[in-house]
Design a protein around this motif. Structure first.
Motif, PDB file in Angstrom:
ATOM      1  N   ARG A 297     -99.612  87.870 -31.169  1.00 13.73           N
ATOM      2  CA  ARG A 297    -100.831  87.258 -30.625  1.00 13.73           C
ATOM      3  C   ARG A 297    -101.660  88.276 -29.859  1.00 13.73           C
ATOM      4  O   ARG A 297    -102.895  88.250 -29.912  1.00 13.73           O
ATOM      5  CB  ARG A 297    -100.466  86.075 -29.721  1.00 13.73           C
TER       6      ARG A 297
ATOM      7  N   GLN B 299     -98.337  81.651 -19.258  1.00 17.74           N
ATOM      8  CA  GLN B 299     -98.328  80.735 -20.392  1.00 17.74           C
ATOM      9  C   GLN B 299     -98.008  79.305 -19.947  1.00 17.74           C
ATOM     10  O   GLN B 299     -98.332  78.348 -20.649  1.00 17.74           O
ATOM     11  CB  GLN B 299     -97.318  81.205 -21.444  1.00 17.74           C
TER      12      GLN B 299
ATOM     13  N   ARG C 254     -95.433  86.779 -29.028  1.00 22.86           N
ATOM     14  CA  ARG C 254     -96.417  87.232 -28.046  1.00 22.86           C
ATOM     15  C   ARG C 254     -97.097  88.525 -28.478  1.00 22.86           C
ATOM     16  O   ARG C 254     -98.318  88.668 -28.346  1.00 22.86           O
ATOM     17  CB  ARG C 254     -95.760  87.425 -26.683  1.00 22.86           C
ATOM     18  N   GLU C 255     -96.300  89.464 -29.008  1.00 24.22           N
ATOM     19  CA  GLU C 255     -96.871  90.736 -29.436  1.00 24.22           C
ATOM     20  C   GLU C 255     -97.833  90.551 -30.604  1.00 24.22           C
ATOM     21  O   GLU C 255     -98.870  91.214 -30.693  1.00 24.22           O
ATOM     22  CB  GLU C 255     -95.756  91.715 -29.822  1.00 24.22           C
TER      23      GLU C 255
ATOM     24  N   PRO D  78    -104.107  84.498 -24.774  1.00 22.73           N
ATOM     25  CA  PRO D  78    -103.024  85.094 -25.573  1.00 22.73           C
ATOM     26  C   PRO D  78    -102.303  86.232 -24.862  1.00 22.73           C
ATOM     27  O   PRO D  78    -101.179  86.573 -25.224  1.00 22.73           O
ATOM     28  CB  PRO D  78    -103.755  85.606 -26.823  1.00 22.73           C
ATOM     29  N   THR D  79    -102.951  86.843 -23.865  1.00 21.38           N
ATOM     30  CA  THR D  79    -102.370  88.023 -23.219  1.00 21.38           C
ATOM     31  C   THR D  79    -101.624  87.688 -21.933  1.00 21.38           C
ATOM     32  O   THR D  79    -100.994  88.562 -21.357  1.00 21.38           O
ATOM     33  CB  THR D  79    -103.469  89.045 -22.892  1.00 21.38           C
TER      34      THR D  79
ATOM     35  N   ASP E 152     -93.650  82.719 -22.057  1.00 17.12           N
ATOM     36  CA  ASP E 152     -93.281  82.310 -23.410  1.00 17.12           C
ATOM     37  C   ASP E 152     -94.314  81.326 -23.941  1.00 17.12           C
ATOM     38  O   ASP E 152     -94.394  80.180 -23.500  1.00 17.12           O
ATOM     39  CB  ASP E 152     -91.888  81.661 -23.376  1.00 17.12           C
ATOM     40  N   ALA E 153     -95.120  81.781 -24.911  1.00 18.00           N
ATOM     41  CA  ALA E 153     -96.197  80.944 -25.454  1.00 18.00           C
ATOM     42  C   ALA E 153     -95.679  79.835 -26.359  1.00 18.00           C
ATOM     43  O   ALA E 153     -96.446  78.962 -26.765  1.00 18.00           O
ATOM     44  CB  ALA E 153     -97.182  81.823 -26.225  1.00 18.00           C
TER      45      ALA E 153
END
Length: 229
Positions: free
Chosen positions: A125, A32, A122-123, A68-69, A73-74
């Motif tokens: 996304r 990320q 994250r989950e 996204p995967t 930390d996005a």
């Protein structure tokens, strides 16, 4: 301090220097950190001025569908990455003094506990990405086929034969152009093109249906040519 404005020459210069000995902004695989930094750029850096940044930008762009995967930390902005360490790397005189051995915990974990909120984001996304990927329509495998259909004799009504053939309708079957081809002794065969969806229409079954349903006109049929689309 983190990266500064990456739309300026100064910001791009720092990024280019940071990537001189690195393939990624952080660590040894895309994360990320790369996503946030990549998105902060409006376009690919000028390769003649910033070759390392341009090389990195092109490489990270190849992971765009997987953004996204990627781990990390996005929610962190690009400004938390890079420059403080880059400054030390470019100017060793600014490096902090080495810590005393007594202060080093050799058994401490390198991994920090992840923020529950960051994990949740994250989950979510990841779930949205998987759902979007699963919803993409799959391209059906198709074949273009040329079928030779032979009559019983030279007295067979070829117009009626062709009409009967085209009257066969199936989901995934489209009839195309046709022509009559002489085979000898005044007999002509019907050569007709068709397109089939492989998962829906079996050619063997189609030939059997033609010969069984139009038995009064058709003696036999052969596949003259076939090409996957």
């Amino acid at each position: 301090m983190g990266f500064t404005d990456l739309l300026t020459d100064a910001g791009l210069t720092v990024l280019n220097s940071w990537l001189t000995t690195r393939s990624y902004v952080v660590g040894y695989s895309p994360s990320q950190a790369d996503v946030a930094t990549h998105k902060a750029l409006s376009s690919a850096p000028d390769a003649s001025k910033y070759p390392n940044a341009a090389r990195w930008y092109k490489h990270i762009a190849s992971f765009e569908e997987e953004f996204p995967t990627l781990p990390g930390d996005a929610t962190k902005p690009y400004t938390v990455y890079g420059p403080d360490v880059a400054e030390v790397t470019l100017n060793p005189a600014k490096a902090p003094a080495a810590e005393e051995d007594d202060d080093v915990d050799l058994f401490a974990s390198d991994e920090e506990e992840e923020d529950p909120e960051a994990v949740r984001v994250r989950e979510e996304r990841l779930a949205a990405y998987r759902e979007k990927k699963a919803a993409k329509p799959k391209v059906a495998a198709k074949s273009m086929v040329t079928l030779d259909i032979k009559p019983w004799d030279d007295e067979t009504d070829m117009v009626a034969l062709e009409a009967a053939v085209r009257a066969i309708e199936k989901d995934g079957l489209v009839w195309g152009t046709s022509k009559l081809v002489p085979v000898g002794f005044g007999i002509k065969k019907l050569q007709i093109n068709l397109v089939v969806e492989d998962d829906k229409v079996g050619l063997t079954e189609l030939q059997e249906e033609i010969q069984d349903e139009i038995e009064e006109y058709v003696q036999s049929s052969d596949i003259a040519a076939m090409m996957k689309l």
